[in-house]
Structure formats: C-alpha cells, structure tokens
Design a protein around this motif. Structure first.
Motif, short mmCIF file in Angstrom:
data_model
loop_
_atom_site.label_atom_id
_atom_site.label_comp_id
_atom_site.label_asym_id
_atom_site.label_seq_id
_atom_site.Cartn_x
_atom_site.Cartn_y
_atom_site.Cartn_z
N LEU A 48 0.81 -1.21 0.00
CA LEU A 48 0.00 0.00 0.00
C LEU A 48 0.85 1.27 0.00
CD1 LEU A 48 -2.80 -1.00 2.55
CD2 LEU A 48 -3.03 -0.74 0.07
N ASP A 49 2.11 1.15 0.33
CA ASP A 49 3.01 2.30 0.42
C ASP A 49 3.74 2.50 -0.91
OD1 ASP A 49 4.57 4.37 1.26
OD2 ASP A 49 5.79 3.21 2.65
N SER A 50 2.98 2.83 -1.95
CA SER A 50 3.58 3.02 -3.27
C SER A 50 2.66 3.86 -4.13
CB SER A 50 3.83 1.67 -3.95
OG SER A 50 2.59 1.04 -4.25
N PRO A 84 1.89 11.99 -3.02
CA PRO A 84 2.77 11.34 -2.05
C PRO A 84 2.13 10.05 -1.56
CG PRO A 84 1.68 13.25 -1.09
CD PRO A 84 1.36 13.29 -2.55
N SER A 85 2.93 9.06 -1.27
CA SER A 85 2.37 7.79 -0.80
C SER A 85 2.17 7.79 0.71
CB SER A 85 3.28 6.63 -1.21
OG SER A 85 4.57 6.78 -0.62
N ARG A 86 2.75 8.80 1.40
CA ARG A 86 2.61 8.88 2.86
C ARG A 86 2.17 10.28 3.27
NH1 ARG A 86 8.04 5.92 5.30
NH2 ARG A 86 7.92 4.01 4.03
N ILE A 87 1.46 10.35 4.38
CA ILE A 87 1.04 11.63 4.96
C ILE A 87 2.09 12.02 5.99
CG2 ILE A 87 -0.81 12.87 6.14
CD1 ILE A 87 -2.71 10.65 5.22
N GLU A 88 3.10 12.76 5.54
CA GLU A 88 4.22 13.11 6.40
C GLU A 88 4.39 14.61 6.59
OE1 GLU A 88 7.39 9.52 5.83
OE2 GLU A 88 7.31 10.98 4.19
N PRO A 97 2.53 18.74 6.12
CA PRO A 97 1.24 19.42 5.98
C PRO A 97 0.73 19.42 4.54
CG PRO A 97 2.69 20.71 7.39
CD PRO A 97 3.51 19.59 6.83
N SER A 98 1.65 19.57 3.58
CA SER A 98 1.23 19.59 2.17
C SER A 98 0.57 18.28 1.77
CB SER A 98 2.43 19.86 1.26
OG SER A 98 3.40 18.84 1.38
N SER A 99 1.06 17.15 2.28
CA SER A 99 0.46 15.87 1.92
C SER A 99 -0.92 15.72 2.54
CB SER A 99 1.37 14.70 2.33
OG SER A 99 1.65 14.74 3.71
N MET A 100 -1.13 16.28 3.73
CA MET A 100 -2.46 16.23 4.36
C MET A 100 -3.44 17.08 3.55
SD MET A 100 -4.32 15.09 6.90
CE MET A 100 -3.26 14.67 8.29
N ILE A 101 -3.01 18.26 3.13
CA ILE A 101 -3.88 19.14 2.34
C ILE A 101 -4.19 18.50 0.99
CG2 ILE A 101 -3.99 21.36 1.15
CD1 ILE A 101 -2.27 22.47 3.48
N LEU A 102 -3.18 17.90 0.36
CA LEU A 102 -3.40 17.24 -0.92
C LEU A 102 -4.36 16.07 -0.79
CD1 LEU A 102 0.06 17.20 -2.71
CD2 LEU A 102 -2.04 18.28 -3.48
N PHE A 107 -1.15 7.17 2.42
CA PHE A 107 -2.09 7.98 1.64
C PHE A 107 -3.27 7.14 1.17
CE2 PHE A 107 -3.36 10.88 -1.79
CZ PHE A 107 -3.06 12.13 -1.25
N THR A 108 -3.04 5.86 0.98
CA THR A 108 -4.07 4.98 0.44
C THR A 108 -5.15 4.62 1.44
OG1 THR A 108 -2.61 3.12 0.98
CG2 THR A 108 -2.55 3.92 -1.28
#
Length: 460
Positions: A26-28, A85-89, A91-96, A274-275
């Motif tokens: 799932l991490d891809s 991004p494959s991970r929520i690491e 703030p930008s990945s959380m917003i995306l 992210f998945t």
C-alpha cells in the motif's frame, strides 16, 4: 546493520509477515492509483444510485459514459494519482489528501457523467486540472524533510492565552446570537443558516477565526498535551459555532482531528499511508449506497458523501460553465485586487458581487434560495478567474503555497502540524485559497510556525 532487537522477516509470525507485505504494497504510487480508481468506481455507483435520483435538483444529472469516456476517466485519475505522495508526512500531503478525495477524483468521475457530451465539454478542463494536481503532488513529494523527532508544541502560556481569547469570543457570540442559537437537525440546517446575516462584517471574521483557528488549536494542543479539559473547550467552541449557523463543518472538524490524532499516534504505520483514507472513503461511499433508503443512510450521505465529496466536485463544472459564458473575473473579486481590476460587466451591478458562491447559487438554484455555493481554489480562483489559464495559474500558486507551508513548520512537532493541517485541508476543499489565508486564519498559522520557534524563547 540489522538491529538485533528487531525480529528478521524469517523469525516473524505468518500473520506479521503478511501484514508487513500488505503495508509495503500500500506504500507506493501504484497503490495510490489503484485505490483512487476503486474510490472513483464507488463514486460512480453513488452517482447512479444516490446523486441522480435524490439530488438531481442540485445539478447531478447522469448520462452513462461510453468506453472512450471511461478510458479517459481512468487515464486522468491514474496520471493525477501517481504523482501523489504515498505517505502523509508533511502538511502539504495532508492538504493534498483532502483535495484528492473531494476535488480531483470525484471531479473527474462526476464531470464526465453529467451530460452525453461531457467528454467534449469538459475533457480540456479536466486535463488541465490533472496537470495542476500533478504539479502540486510533485512539489509535496519532493519537499523538505518532514519534521521528525521534534516535540515542540505551544506551551501553557500560549494555551492560556488561547483559552482567554476563546472565552471572550464565546461570550460575544452568545451575546449577539443567543436568541437564535439552537442545535439544528439535518433537515433544519438551511433554516438556521438563513437566520444569520451572512454579509462580510467584523463579527463574521471573528466567528471564522474562532471556528477555524482558535478551536482547532485548542483541540490540537489538548490532544498533544493529553489535556482532556483543553480538548473539551475546543470541542465546545465547535458546538457553539454550529448552533449559530448550522455549519456541518463545525461538527466535523473536531471529529476528524481526534480521529487523525489517535490513528497517527497508535497506528502510525497504517494511518500515515495515503491509500488508507482513500479506501476508507470508498468503503463509506458503498455504505451510503447500501443504506440509502434508511434514515441513517440519508444522514450519512447528506453529511459525508453529497456535501463533503460530490458537491465540491460539482462546483468545477458549475463555475466553469457559468463564468466561461458570462465573463471571467480575472481575480477582481479578491479584496485589494478589486481596487485595480474591474468586475466583469455581467456581474458589475449584481448585488451579490464579489461573493462568487452567492452568484453561482443564485444562478443555479434561484435568488430566493439564498444558497451560497462556495468552492475550492481550482473552481473559484482558477476556472472562474480565467478558465483554463486561471486554473493553471492557481495551480502554480497552490504549489508554491504548499512548499512555503512545509518550510514554515520546521522544528515543530510532526503530529501537531499534521493535526493543524486537517482544518486547513478541510477548508480548502470548500473555500478559496485567499479566503482561507485571510478569513480562516491560515496566514496567522504560517506566521506562527515561521517565527515562533523552539529554543528561541518567543517571537522574532
């Protein structure tokens, strides 16, 4: 060198080895694509069984897509998803994540099934949206190293200051709105909303900062400090905000933040993927379909699917159609720019100008409904501003904003900055970037993150 304290793959139990394989799978980027396509399929089924039969008056018409349209849908979603991004690491990945599940995937899926000629009408717009989504995704994936090992969270003096401000604003809200405040049911939300003067005013800005900055800050600080009282104060503020104008986001925010906290705190290996939230939302969408004929199902689809996912996606088409017909705003609706940029001639004398959401609501649902069709940055500051050119411009601005956000949080506790990004992402799924920066307190957060740093003893 292998850590002797950790068991090797050969010494793990079969269940542990299977779990590890699933997590790694799932991490891809490929997993993000597959899960996004599953989510799109669930949205499409909901379009057929929920949106068109029950919410067609909002604009959810349906025309079965042909094989060519389905192929384009799969292609666009795959291209946009592979860049995420494959991970929520950060703030930008959380917003995306919020933009991915409320704007991009449902936007492509729903837009291509609204009309028989949807492919001809909306393919260019969706292609540019995909390009913009790819740009922001690559910026997030290649951003600065995520905060790791940092433990800085605002201390007791900041917490007491926030509680003091919270108390003053709470008393002000009760004094001004006390006579109309009530806990409205789902069938009464618009009656309650229309009872409040929604024009721009100082009290409007205060209420906005109250629900989008002060209360979330208290919830986040309370969770990180494990202080139930502080968390409770923040949640109480959200409840009070809901009792004023029945904004369902006020009730959803603390729930999302608390759920994210416990997920990242106690199931980090799963929750950071992210998945996982994409699959969870696909599952909830299918639950809405199965329970659509029940009261519970109606409440779930009303709060979660229709309002939270489908309508933000529909605004892409509505704003694109309306402003491409009557004239683009070229950002003349933004405070400050309005001093030098003239309003489009079609809206110059409109009493709702510069509230684009109100203009769109009046056009599609009638002026008497007083419905404010707020929208995400891509709809309001992109398509409404300049069509495909405007969409590309706001995409570049969003990418720059995400990079600045990630740079500002250096030195702060990773979990804290991710929790604060939850209301930011939630707001951007339904409001313009300029509005969130100024009216929702995001600019204030960026200043706090940038200049109130651990080890500096205060402000620069």
């Amino acid at each position: 060198m292998l850590d002797r304290a950790q068991p090797t793959a050969a010494h793990r139990s079969p269940a542990a080895r299977t779990s590890q394989v699933v997590l790694e799978s799932l991490d891809s980027s490929a997993a993000v694509v597959i899960c996004s396509l599953i989510f799109a399929w669930a949205i499409h089924q909901a379009h057929i069984t929920i949106l068109q039969p029950q919410w067609d008056y909002v604009g959810f018409s349906y025309a079965a897509p042909g094989l060519g349209t389905i192929a384009i849908m799969i292609l666009l979603i795959s291209i946009g998803s592979v860049a995420m991004p494959s991970r929520i690491e950060r703030p930008s990945s959380m917003i995306l994540l919020f933009l991915h599940v409320t704007v991009f995937v449902p936007g492509v899926t729903i837009a291509l099934c609204l009309r028989i000629d949807s492919l001809q009408a909306y393919a260019p717009m969706l292609a540019v949206l995909t390009l913009v989504h790819v740009i922001t995704g690559l910026v997030s994936r290649n951003g600065p190293a995520p905060p790791e090992g940092e433990t800085f969270v605002p201390g007791p003096e900041v917490t007491l200051l926030l509680i003091g401000v919270w108390a003053l604003v709470t008393l002000l809200i009760i004094y001004i709105f006390g006579e109309i405040m009530r806990f409205a049911s789902l069938t009464e939300v618009y009656d309650q909303r229309f009872a409040v003067d929604r024009s721009t005013s100082i009290i409007g800005y205060i209420r906005s900062y109250y629900i989008n900055l002060i209360c979330p800050a208290l919830v986040a600080i309370g969770l990180l400090r494990r202080n139930v009282v502080v968390v409770g104060i923040g949640c109480l503020g959200c409840l009070i905000a809901y009792m004023v104008d029945a904004q369902k986001a006020a009730l959803a925010l603390p729930v999302l933040m608390i759920a994210m906290y416990y997920a990242l705190r106690y199931a980090q290996n799963v929750a950071k993927l992210f998945t996982v939230p994409i699959l969870f939302l696909a599952f909830l969408t299918l639950v809405c379909i199965v329970l659509r004929s029940t009261e519970v199902g109606f409440a779930l689809q009303s709060v979660f699917f229709t309002r939270g996912i489908a309508i933000p996606a529909l605004t892409l088409v509505q704003y694109y159609d309306l402003f491409s017909t009557y004239g683009y705003t070229w950002w003349s609706n933004i405070t400050g720019l309005s001093l030098i940029l003239p309003a489009p001639s079609a809206f110059a004398n409109d009493p709702s100008w510069p509230a684009l959401g109100q203009i769109v609501g009046d056009h599609y649902y009638g002026a008497g409904t007083n419905l404010n069709a707020n929208a995400n940055p891509y709809s309001g500051e992109g398509l409404a501003a300049g069509g495909l050119v405007g969409l590309l411009v706001i995409g570049v601005i969003m990418a720059a904003f995400l990079r600045v956000y990630d740079l500002c949080v250096a030195g702060w506790d990773r979990l804290f900055v991710l929790l604060i990004a939850v209301p930011v992402g939630f707001a951007l799924s339904n409001a313009h970037l300029s509005t969130v920066l100024v009216s929702f307190g995001l600019a204030a957060w960026l200043l706090i993150f940038a200049f109130y740093k651990p080890g500096r003893g205060g402000w620069l």
